[in-house]
Design a protein around this motif. Sequence first.
Motif, PDB file in Angstrom:
ATOM      1  N   LEU A 138       0.845  -1.297  -0.104  1.00 20.18           N
ATOM      2  CA  LEU A 138      -0.112  -0.002  -0.059  1.00 20.18           C
ATOM      3  C   LEU A 138       0.854   1.218  -0.025  1.00 20.18           C
ATOM      4  CD1 LEU A 138      -2.835  -0.760   2.615  1.00 20.18           C
ATOM      5  CD2 LEU A 138      -3.084  -0.563  -0.054  1.00 20.18           C
ATOM      6  N   GLY A 139       1.959   1.219   0.714  1.00 12.09           N
ATOM      7  CA  GLY A 139       2.840   2.119   0.843  1.00 12.09           C
ATOM      8  C   GLY A 139       3.258   2.679  -0.638  1.00 12.09           C
TER       9      GLY A 139
ATOM     10  N   VAL B 267       0.910   3.939  -3.049  1.00 17.32           N
ATOM     11  CA  VAL B 267       0.661   5.773  -2.713  1.00 17.32           C
ATOM     12  C   VAL B 267       1.736   6.441  -3.527  1.00 17.32           C
ATOM     13  CG1 VAL B 267       0.817   7.619  -0.923  1.00 17.32           C
ATOM     14  CG2 VAL B 267      -0.612   5.318  -0.668  1.00 17.32           C
TER      15      VAL B 267
ATOM     16  N   GLU C  11       1.203   6.245  -7.169  1.00 15.86           N
ATOM     17  CA  GLU C  11       0.252   7.034  -7.700  1.00 15.86           C
ATOM     18  C   GLU C  11       0.675   8.559  -7.679  1.00 15.86           C
ATOM     19  OE1 GLU C  11      -2.848   5.639  -8.864  1.00 15.86           O
ATOM     20  OE2 GLU C  11      -1.096   4.504  -8.941  1.00 15.86           O
ATOM     21  N   ARG C  12       1.462   9.062  -6.464  1.00 21.26           N
ATOM     22  CA  ARG C  12       1.976  10.410  -6.570  1.00 21.26           C
ATOM     23  C   ARG C  12       2.674  10.867  -7.800  1.00 21.26           C
ATOM     24  NH1 ARG C  12       3.698  10.795  -0.223  1.00 21.26           N
ATOM     25  NH2 ARG C  12       1.634  11.197   0.756  1.00 21.26           N
TER      26      ARG C  12
ATOM     27  N   LEU D  13      -5.315  10.460  -5.526  1.00 24.46           N
ATOM     28  CA  LEU D  13      -5.346  10.405  -3.949  1.00 24.46           C
ATOM     29  C   LEU D  13      -5.963  11.326  -3.516  1.00 24.46           C
ATOM     30  CD1 LEU D  13      -1.548   9.533  -3.749  1.00 24.46           C
ATOM     31  CD2 LEU D  13      -3.794   7.921  -3.440  1.00 24.46           C
TER      32      LEU D  13
END
Length: 467
Positions: A237-238, A241, A244-245, A254
């Motif tokens: 999950l980290g 993220v 996606e950034r 996000l």
Amino acid sequence: MTGRAWGVLLVLCGAIFLEGIDVAMLNVALPSIRADLGLSTGVLSGVVSAYVLGYGGFMLLGGRAADLLGHRRMFLLWLTIFLVFSGLGGFATEGWMLLVARFVTGVAAAFMAPAGLALITSNFPEGPSRTKALGVYAGTAAGGFSLGLVAGGVLASFGWRWVFFAPVILAAVILVAAMLLVRDTGGDRPRGGFDLSGAFTITAAMLLLAYGVVRLERPGDGPALTAGVFVAAFLLLGAFVAIERRSSSPLVRLGILRSAPLVRVNAAALLFMLAFAGFQFVATLYFQELRGWSTLQTGLAMLVIGIDTVLAPTLTPRLVNRFGNAKVLFGGIVCAAVGYLLLLPLSMDWTYAAMLPALFLLGMSFALSYGPLTMAATEGIAEDEQGLAGGLLYTAIQFGMALGLSAVTAVSAAAGGGLEGLRAALVVPLAAAVLGALIVASGLRSSSATPGEPVRDAPSEHPATTV
């Protein structure tokens, strides 16, 4: 609404009803399946878990795929796959066949459900028309969960395979009607292609999370491995993220998660379904294994919960128009909490009349809660992110159901099983409902909800935006 609009709504309601009734019917038929195929407890649990893995693991990908590839196209494709693999499950002669069929059926539902919800929100303009449509849609979904218990009991009395074959017949009718009636609205789709690295990462993370939740049902079965599964899931999950950034075409924008109202809605959905799934499991064990009731008797005992099928599409939209989502949702979750509280003194000599008030309150809770949750989860979301919003909602619902099943199983086992174990397990639904009510209450003073940041569509002035 026009006749065609009602036709589209009924088709999409049929699909979400199919998804709900499919899950509920199987739960009632599990003892019959075990007896016929000689399945071990682990394999039998896996039949339920396989669906959770497929559904929970692919839901966010399914929601984004609907936005990128077209809501109608994805809805029809995965409805067809749902139909095929539900039928294959009915022909299973070995445990592994059921496991495969249920996993793929779960994946199909993960792609189909958010596409169907997006078709509802894109075909009905925001305001009273959409509120009414979502009220009927959510009421039908809730009815699938509750009436599925009755239908599963009836069908299992003729043979457990009908629990798989009946959805095939219903899915075929829905598929034909959908091809004739349902259209995409022609709105703009998000620019760019698939974020493949993000898709693989989030799907792997959700699969591991779902698997870890399933393992919680057996606390003594390799706790170190269970902890390792959760650690790996959170690491992924980290990584997701971070991906996606940097992505120019993110799978999940996000910014949509920065909205407190949206987070509240999904947290409330998770806790509400956690409570009901836990109760459903406890009730099934109580009626069938402790009281010796048949599957048909168990289903009929739960029939009163199906009152939501009538009230949700008729009463709930009117209440939402008058009071707003938050107040109606809060009332629904409080009804659930009171219902679970009334069930705590469960005993072997309880009459059905003694159980009836609690079961009635649970039916009312579904009628008042499921619709507002569905409405609030998509309120103010841009048209090209409706699939994503639906994916977030159904992810919360599915993980709530998985957590509820795991939690009551673990608590019941820790309390020694039997009647005392079931009494102890009933604390789980009560605690979840109370926490859900507190979360919703924290947003009661909000005058408007603007899910997502930035919101590309202006938020509605309709009272439904008060969650």
